[in-house]
Write a protein that holds these residues in place. Sequence first.
Motif, PDB file in Angstrom:
ATOM      1  N   PHE A  97       0.786  -1.226   0.041  1.00 52.16           N
ATOM      2  CA  PHE A  97      -0.328  -0.120   0.302  1.00 52.16           C
ATOM      3  C   PHE A  97       1.228   1.004  -0.298  1.00 52.16           C
ATOM      4  O   PHE A  97       0.195   2.400  -0.413  1.00 52.16           O
ATOM      5  CB  PHE A  97      -1.406  -0.164   1.491  1.00 52.16           C
ATOM      6  N   HIS A  98       2.285   1.050   0.575  1.00 56.43           N
ATOM      7  CA  HIS A  98       2.687   2.304   0.944  1.00 56.43           C
ATOM      8  C   HIS A  98       3.676   2.070  -1.487  1.00 56.43           C
ATOM      9  O   HIS A  98       3.773   3.346  -1.280  1.00 56.43           O
ATOM     10  CB  HIS A  98       4.279   2.044   1.728  1.00 56.43           C
ATOM     11  N   LEU A  99       3.847   1.527  -1.195  1.00 56.63           N
ATOM     12  CA  LEU A  99       4.096   1.225  -2.627  1.00 56.63           C
ATOM     13  C   LEU A  99       3.253   2.428  -3.681  1.00 56.63           C
ATOM     14  O   LEU A  99       2.762   2.900  -4.996  1.00 56.63           O
ATOM     15  CB  LEU A  99       4.694   0.493  -3.374  1.00 56.63           C
ATOM     16  N   ARG A 100       1.675   1.580  -3.612  1.00 53.23           N
ATOM     17  CA  ARG A 100       0.165   2.264  -4.069  1.00 53.23           C
ATOM     18  C   ARG A 100       0.572   4.367  -3.509  1.00 53.23           C
ATOM     19  O   ARG A 100       0.511   5.208  -4.947  1.00 53.23           O
ATOM     20  CB  ARG A 100      -0.897   1.614  -3.749  1.00 53.23           C
ATOM     21  N   GLN A 101       0.960   4.208  -2.793  1.00 48.70           N
ATOM     22  CA  GLN A 101       0.251   6.043  -2.581  1.00 48.70           C
ATOM     23  C   GLN A 101       1.794   6.773  -3.021  1.00 48.70           C
ATOM     24  O   GLN A 101       1.403   7.921  -3.385  1.00 48.70           O
ATOM     25  CB  GLN A 101       0.533   5.471  -1.042  1.00 48.70           C
ATOM     26  N   ILE A 102       2.474   6.021  -3.152  1.00 46.54           N
ATOM     27  CA  ILE A 102       3.928   6.929  -3.220  1.00 46.54           C
ATOM     28  C   ILE A 102       4.428   6.453  -5.134  1.00 46.54           C
ATOM     29  O   ILE A 102       5.193   7.406  -5.534  1.00 46.54           O
ATOM     30  CB  ILE A 102       5.142   6.390  -2.785  1.00 46.54           C
ATOM     31  N   GLN A 106       4.743  -0.024 -10.667  1.00 50.92           N
ATOM     32  CA  GLN A 106       4.637  -1.277 -11.641  1.00 50.92           C
ATOM     33  C   GLN A 106       5.634  -2.050 -10.374  1.00 50.92           C
ATOM     34  O   GLN A 106       4.571  -3.288 -10.927  1.00 50.92           O
ATOM     35  CB  GLN A 106       6.285  -0.884 -12.365  1.00 50.92           C
ATOM     36  N   THR A 107       6.322  -2.027  -9.434  1.00 53.84           N
ATOM     37  CA  THR A 107       6.958  -2.919  -8.082  1.00 53.84           C
ATOM     38  C   THR A 107       5.786  -2.769  -7.272  1.00 53.84           C
ATOM     39  O   THR A 107       5.852  -4.759  -7.410  1.00 53.84           O
ATOM     40  CB  THR A 107       7.880  -2.246  -7.426  1.00 53.84           C
ATOM     41  N   ALA A 108       4.422  -2.675  -7.142  1.00 46.16           N
ATOM     42  CA  ALA A 108       3.189  -3.387  -6.563  1.00 46.16           C
ATOM     43  C   ALA A 108       2.777  -4.149  -7.239  1.00 46.16           C
ATOM     44  O   ALA A 108       2.266  -5.097  -6.966  1.00 46.16           O
ATOM     45  CB  ALA A 108       2.583  -1.846  -5.519  1.00 46.16           C
ATOM     46  N   ASP A 109       2.633  -3.843  -7.947  1.00 44.32           N
ATOM     47  CA  ASP A 109       2.323  -4.928  -9.653  1.00 44.32           C
ATOM     48  C   ASP A 109       2.973  -6.390  -9.464  1.00 44.32           C
ATOM     49  O   ASP A 109       2.223  -7.029  -9.766  1.00 44.32           O
ATOM     50  CB  ASP A 109       1.554  -5.044 -10.626  1.00 44.32           C
ATOM     51  N   ALA A 110       4.133  -6.183  -9.898  1.00 38.92           N
ATOM     52  CA  ALA A 110       5.281  -7.482 -10.274  1.00 38.92           C
ATOM     53  C   ALA A 110       5.156  -8.331  -8.284  1.00 38.92           C
ATOM     54  O   ALA A 110       4.863  -9.110  -8.571  1.00 38.92           O
ATOM     55  CB  ALA A 110       6.065  -6.446  -9.634  1.00 38.92           C
ATOM     56  N   LEU A 111       5.061  -7.532  -7.311  1.00 47.51           N
ATOM     57  CA  LEU A 111       4.540  -8.176  -5.942  1.00 47.51           C
ATOM     58  C   LEU A 111       3.576  -8.871  -6.341  1.00 47.51           C
ATOM     59  O   LEU A 111       3.543 -10.344  -6.259  1.00 47.51           O
ATOM     60  CB  LEU A 111       4.747  -6.986  -4.764  1.00 47.51           C
ATOM     61  N   VAL A 153      -8.519 -22.549  -8.342  1.00 46.19           N
ATOM     62  CA  VAL A 153      -9.020 -21.466  -9.185  1.00 46.19           C
ATOM     63  C   VAL A 153      -8.127 -20.217  -8.112  1.00 46.19           C
ATOM     64  O   VAL A 153      -8.641 -20.588  -7.011  1.00 46.19           O
ATOM     65  CB  VAL A 153     -10.595 -21.092  -8.768  1.00 46.19           C
ATOM     66  N   THR A 154      -7.218 -19.579  -8.113  1.00 47.67           N
ATOM     67  CA  THR A 154      -7.302 -18.885  -7.255  1.00 47.67           C
ATOM     68  C   THR A 154      -7.482 -16.767  -7.500  1.00 47.67           C
ATOM     69  O   THR A 154      -8.029 -16.430  -8.228  1.00 47.67           O
ATOM     70  CB  THR A 154      -5.551 -18.598  -7.357  1.00 47.67           C
ATOM     71  N   PHE A 155      -8.593 -16.609  -6.117  1.00 50.45           N
ATOM     72  CA  PHE A 155      -8.345 -15.313  -5.748  1.00 50.45           C
ATOM     73  C   PHE A 155      -7.637 -14.561  -5.501  1.00 50.45           C
ATOM     74  O   PHE A 155      -7.495 -14.690  -4.192  1.00 50.45           O
ATOM     75  CB  PHE A 155     -10.154 -15.669  -5.633  1.00 50.45           C
ATOM     76  N   LEU A 156      -7.406 -13.465  -5.597  1.00 43.65           N
ATOM     77  CA  LEU A 156      -5.836 -12.624  -4.795  1.00 43.65           C
ATOM     78  C   LEU A 156      -6.370 -10.626  -4.713  1.00 43.65           C
ATOM     79  O   LEU A 156      -7.241 -10.849  -5.372  1.00 43.65           O
ATOM     80  CB  LEU A 156      -5.223 -12.159  -5.637  1.00 43.65           C
ATOM     81  N   HIS A 157      -6.304 -11.225  -2.942  1.00 43.18           N
ATOM     82  CA  HIS A 157      -7.207  -9.773  -2.329  1.00 43.18           C
ATOM     83  C   HIS A 157      -6.155  -8.991  -1.733  1.00 43.18           C
ATOM     84  O   HIS A 157      -5.187  -9.997  -1.216  1.00 43.18           O
ATOM     85  CB  HIS A 157      -8.457  -9.944  -1.649  1.00 43.18           C
ATOM     86  N   GLU A 158      -6.621  -7.555  -1.817  1.00 44.94           N
ATOM     87  CA  GLU A 158      -4.922  -6.623  -1.266  1.00 44.94           C
ATOM     88  C   GLU A 158      -5.795  -6.284   0.400  1.00 44.94           C
ATOM     89  O   GLU A 158      -4.845  -6.185   1.067  1.00 44.94           O
ATOM     90  CB  GLU A 158      -4.929  -5.788  -2.004  1.00 44.94           C
TER      91      GLU A 158
END
Length: 292
Positions: A97-102, A106-111, A153-158
């Motif tokens: 969430f810190h990566l998203r905020q700043i 791209q790094t957040a998506d890679a995670l 089947v995988t559901f990914l939540h943040e």
Amino acid sequence: DHERDTLTKGIVYQPYLLQSSVLAPAVMADRRWLAGIGLDPAEPIGAEQWLRIIDGQSTTGTQLVSRPTAEQPEGIQRTVMTDFVVSLPKSISMEYFHLRQIGHHQTADALLTIFQRSIATGLSDLQDEVKMFRVGSGSLGTRTACKGSLGAVTFLHETARPVAGSAENPHIHAHVVIPNMGLNEFGQWTAVNFYALRKHYLGFFNTLVMQEMRQWCEANGYQTEGRQFHETRKPCAQFDLFHRDLDLEEQFSLRGRTIKETIEKRESQKRSDLLAKLQAKARTAGEPEPAR
């Protein structure tokens, strides 16, 4: 049929799983399983396809694994699917969430992408190493454990499941929903031994996922440290970021606050009960009652 339909759509296609998923639900299986079921991994899985799969059928309606029928004794039940929940450490969720905020999207998506890939790798390693199916042999019907292929089947939540009156709780996790239908090493469709998976191998699966996630974190400049957690009472090797704000994590951990409040209420109740007993004893003895 109505109950099964309600159960399936209620658990797998409920708004929480689908609408909260930050990536499209991913079908994870090897080519043997996909070919036998009739699924194209490049295409999203539909509700009707999923209903057939958990009913022990291929997507074209061919019955591959038996399910309980109306003629069977009342009370006979079979697991049609199971949901393995894999969670990243709290410090990783906070960093995401810190990566998203700043603005480091791209790094957040890679995670998230590497997390999903690590789950696929963990499932592949699990089916390569673990005998999670059983096959009958001989006139006595002896069942022998064997290896094979399964699908998920995988559901990914943040974030954690939303709670009324609370702020969003950063909690990256995945629901790995596995239908009770596998293809064993002898080419036979059979049920999955979920009991053995949960009792003996869920911690192993979590460890496989965490190892790959830790390697990614360290390759991207993060210092990590090993930690030990417990999933369903089984040890699971985990990790955390070395530099993290524990106070901030606690503020965003609804579970942590709930546990702390529950313990405080319980201890307060114990003190109140003990005081009441001492006061009653003092009154009976004609002695001064102890104060709180």
